[in-house]
Design an enzyme around this catalytic site. Structure first.
Site, mmCIF file in Angstrom:
data_model
loop_
_atom_site.group_PDB
_atom_site.id
_atom_site.type_symbol
_atom_site.label_atom_id
_atom_site.label_comp_id
_atom_site.label_asym_id
_atom_site.label_seq_id
_atom_site.Cartn_x
_atom_site.Cartn_y
_atom_site.Cartn_z
ATOM 1 N N ASN C 24 0.779 -1.189 0.225
ATOM 2 C CA ASN C 24 -0.172 -0.164 -0.132
ATOM 3 C C ASN C 24 0.926 1.433 -0.027
ATOM 4 O O ASN C 24 1.717 1.463 0.939
ATOM 5 C CB ASN C 24 -0.784 0.110 1.266
ATOM 6 C CG ASN C 24 -1.677 1.194 1.231
ATOM 7 O OD1 ASN C 24 -1.361 2.358 1.179
ATOM 8 N ND2 ASN C 24 -3.150 1.003 1.265
ATOM 9 N N SER C 47 -5.163 -0.304 -2.458
ATOM 10 C CA SER C 47 -5.458 0.773 -1.724
ATOM 11 C C SER C 47 -6.600 0.706 -1.040
ATOM 12 O O SER C 47 -7.695 -0.076 -1.371
ATOM 13 C CB SER C 47 -5.996 1.772 -3.221
ATOM 14 O OG SER C 47 -6.149 3.027 -2.501
ATOM 15 N N GLU C 48 -6.757 1.372 0.198
ATOM 16 C CA GLU C 48 -7.792 1.100 1.063
ATOM 17 C C GLU C 48 -8.895 1.633 0.789
ATOM 18 O O GLU C 48 -9.977 1.034 1.428
ATOM 19 C CB GLU C 48 -7.128 1.870 2.442
ATOM 20 C CG GLU C 48 -7.026 3.403 2.347
ATOM 21 C CD GLU C 48 -5.875 3.751 1.849
ATOM 22 O OE1 GLU C 48 -4.964 3.039 1.307
ATOM 23 O OE2 GLU C 48 -5.542 5.102 2.464
ATOM 24 N N ASN C 49 -9.163 2.421 -0.303
ATOM 25 C CA ASN C 49 -10.711 2.407 -0.765
ATOM 26 C C ASN C 49 -11.102 1.312 -1.505
ATOM 27 O O ASN C 49 -12.464 1.458 -2.069
ATOM 28 C CB ASN C 49 -10.626 3.781 -1.451
ATOM 29 C CG ASN C 49 -10.010 3.743 -2.814
ATOM 30 O OD1 ASN C 49 -8.719 3.083 -2.799
ATOM 31 N ND2 ASN C 49 -10.532 4.288 -3.831
ATOM 32 N N SER C 89 -11.625 -4.099 2.740
ATOM 33 C CA SER C 89 -10.083 -3.512 2.488
ATOM 34 C C SER C 89 -9.357 -3.403 3.988
ATOM 35 O O SER C 89 -8.280 -3.666 3.932
ATOM 36 C CB SER C 89 -10.491 -2.269 1.961
ATOM 37 O OG SER C 89 -9.193 -1.824 1.469
#
Lengths: 218, 233, 218, 233
Positions: C24, C47-49, C89
């Site tokens: 990330n 990606s955390e989204n 996520s």
């Protein structure tokens, strides 16, 4: 229980399903309610193994091996069905999205306590999803024979079997009667054809609140 | 068996939201933000709202319109760095902001949607984030195991879906999924908007992201407005 | 920071990405590492989204409006990408599936404490996903200028800003040096071309452990 | 960028499971049960296993083969009513069985997969299920709020998927999904079997049920054996 008495019970219990409810039918007797709903009745049937929108059962030869209900019956989806994992399935249950669940019972107490998963020393299969269904559905009805195979009452003042959930049952449908769990105890709502008031009282191990007028038959 | 049709008029659906309601709003940045439902809520003018959203969108779009319109008392969020108006309102003391780490926010919402009360995590345990929070020790384990994070539910959730059937099964596109599935689960009444409402059976049951039991009202959008495009910078 | 110094730093930091890692890249500087990876390098960018398998950024006119990274950049998926919701996520993050995260910093302390989300009284945008990334990735590296725009050291003995996570940083890449966080403090690993050992010591507000031999340049 | 190829030989993958390991096994009844991975584990003979599975399958299939082979010390499950062999082993005291309500089992697994420590629920609070469990009061709320249920992780998860790409993105069919997604998240090493391994890009990223970061080894099955058919009764 004669097949007539059983049909009468299930047919009467099926009337508890209002249009557009989300309903979970427990394994065994409760699944039998389905045959008494009109074919185009608007209802979403949920099964805890991961489906909302259960349709008719299908024969083994036509079965999709990946598609069963929680009781292991081969089923079909109706249009608009969805599949999901077990965590999501119980999110539906615990967050109160089930309008109604129909469960079997070993014992139901006058205050709505339900015991339906364990007979210590003789039968300990585990509770499966029953605990969460009983505790979290908005309305919990039980379909059961009024007495067990030895003639012992299943509707009792207090359960002596381990509880599935406390104070959870709203209504009981048996081969002999329809009973509502009220704050004051069990209210006799209807009597099954061929049974007298005294028959019901004798077969019940809890006090019954009797209606003012003669209870209707079903 | 057949299934209910949950389609509703946008004004009638948003009308259900009274003053003082708590409202979850899907979206991470622009993708997945229900801009049309928000704009209807602005038009309606409900006041004293608590808004729960990952971020505060950008100035002049999405929930910033609710903020600018003075409809929001409190914002529960993970990050408002792209909205200088929100930061200004917070600094002026006219908007209460509760910051929650992003994954903790997502999980507090999901836990509520799963009908649970709280969870225990070691995230933030050694930082100021733990201040004022209840800590938990586990039986048979020495020392503090973690912080108790409580379930976060809301009266309403506003959801943007790519596609829905008339019963309310939803599917999302790409990173527009984000907070929408958990929020749809965690609200007492969930309103979803989409441009694409299809007949029952047109969404593969294996490809449903949010099962219909979580969805109460479905609003059809004739088209996506300019707000749905990611802002040029 | 000159664009040369920045490129050198990012290019050096990119070497920290081993084949087949799940990585990330934080918003801002860290995203810049990508340009220094070979085009067919085996790595899964998260990606955390809600995506694993990020590909190159795309221009606005070619962008899918539903597809951004956590920093809001328009991206493309590579073959084998997956999309998921925010709860899933962060399940990836917190359960330790990230081999590496690359973050920016306001301050890094000699013991690996990281402050990168809040400057009280001047900038409080919220932490976003930084806390969980910093605390839970298997390896945490920081890319940052060695000093802030006023020339104040960002690498300090103890952070005075609110912490993102304690004791989380493994390595720091700056425009002046590469530093490892060890049990005994900060170890000077490499010096950026054009800087002397004394330059690095002067710009650092924490004691440095110096290697036996002259540190290599990068 | 490219992505790793996780395909592995079935014997090599199962070889990783030592004596004494804890192993989660997907499936609810037959659908979603990784029969071939289980049979390889039977062949290998690893002992003193802890098995975590919703049910015990039926006699002579699935994990019953592990039970009959004496490989299992402990079973954590919600229901074993369809396996009389499991009930007999339990009653004889040669198999330790921990019963967990089905949704609590699913959530304990998912919580572990989400990197959290425990959750609080009121499920079972007034029954014998609460016996011996830690209870939690919430700050500012009178009385016991709920039971603390701890995260349930495992060394390994054995997963049956309908389809996978070579990186390990999984999709499931119908009710074969059940416990597989949560278990894939909650194990330190996840081994998935499928008959259908497709090239990268052949699974729509919006239709992935288990993202590849949760999957470590991927075993290709040339075909499904008779065990995969739901038993006639």
């Amino acid at each position: 229980m004669s097949s007539n008495a059983k049909s009468r019970m299930l047919s009467r219990a099926a009337q508890d399903i209002a249009p557009n409810m989300i309903v979970n039918l427990g394994i065994g007797l409760p699944t039998g309610l389905l045959q008494f709903l009109p074919q185009d009745f608007p209802v979403c049937l949920h099964s805890e193994n991961g489906i909302a929108g259960i349709g008719p059962q299908v024969a083994y030869d036509d079965a999709d091996r990946n598609l069963i209900d929680a009781g292991g019956a081969y089923i079909s989806p109706i249009k608009g069905a969805s599949y999901f994992d077990s965590a999501t399935s119980f999110a539906i249950v615990r967050s109160g999205r089930l309008d109604l669940t129909v469960l079997g019972a070993f014992q139901v107490a006058a205050n709505g306590d339900l015991a339906n998963w364990m007979i210590p020393g003789s039968f300990t299969p585990g509770a499966g999803g029953a605990i969460e269904l009983a505790q979290k559905a908005k309305r919990v009805i039980v379909t059961t024979m009024h007495t067990d195979k030895n003639g012992k009452p299943k509707i009792v003042e207090n359960c002596n079997l381990p509880l599935t959930a406390k104070n959870c049952v709203n209504r009981i449908y048996t081969d002999m009667a329809v009973l509502d769990v009220t704050d004051n105890g069990l209210l006799l709502v209807e009597i099954a054809e061929g049974n007298s008031l005294q028959d019901v009282i004798n077969a019940t191990a809890a006090p019954l609140i009797l209606p003012q007028a003669e209870p209707p038959t079903f | 068996m057949t299934l209910a049709n949950k389609t509703a008029d946008i004004a009638a659906a948003i009308k259900l939201i009274p003053d003082g309601a708590s409202v979850m709003v899907g979206g991470f940045g622009s993708p997945g933000t229900p801009f049309c439902l928000i704009e209807q809520l602005v038009k309606q003018g409900s006041k004293n709202l608590t808004i729960i959203k990952n971020d505060a969108n950008q100035n002049d779009m999405g929930i910033d319109l609710l903020l600018q319109n003075g409809q929001v008392d409190k914002l529960i969020t993970s990050h408002i760095g792209l909205n200088s108006n929100a930061i200004a309102l917070m600094n002026a003391g006219s908007l209460e902001v509760e910051f929650v780490p992003q994954g903790i926010l997502a999980e507090r919402i999901r836990i509520a949607g799963a009908g649970l009360l709280a969870f225990v995590t070691d995230v933030g345990i050694d930082t100021s984030l733990a201040n004022g929070k209840q800590t938990i020790t586990l039986k048979g384990v020495d020392g503090v195991a973690g912080i108790l994070e409580t379930a976060l539910s809301a009266d309403f959730a506003l959801i943007h879906a790519a596609r829905a059937d008339t019963f309310g099964n939803l599917s999302y596109a790409a990173t527009a999924q984000n907070f929408n599935p958990a929020m749809a689960m965690a609200a007492r009444l969930t309103i979803a908007e989409t441009t694409d409402i299809v007949p029952l059976g047109d969404i593969d049951p294996d490809c449903v992201h949010t099962p219909a039991p979580f969805v109460d009202k479905l609003v059809h959008l004739p088209e996506l407005t300019e707000a749905y495009n990611v802002i040029k910078r």
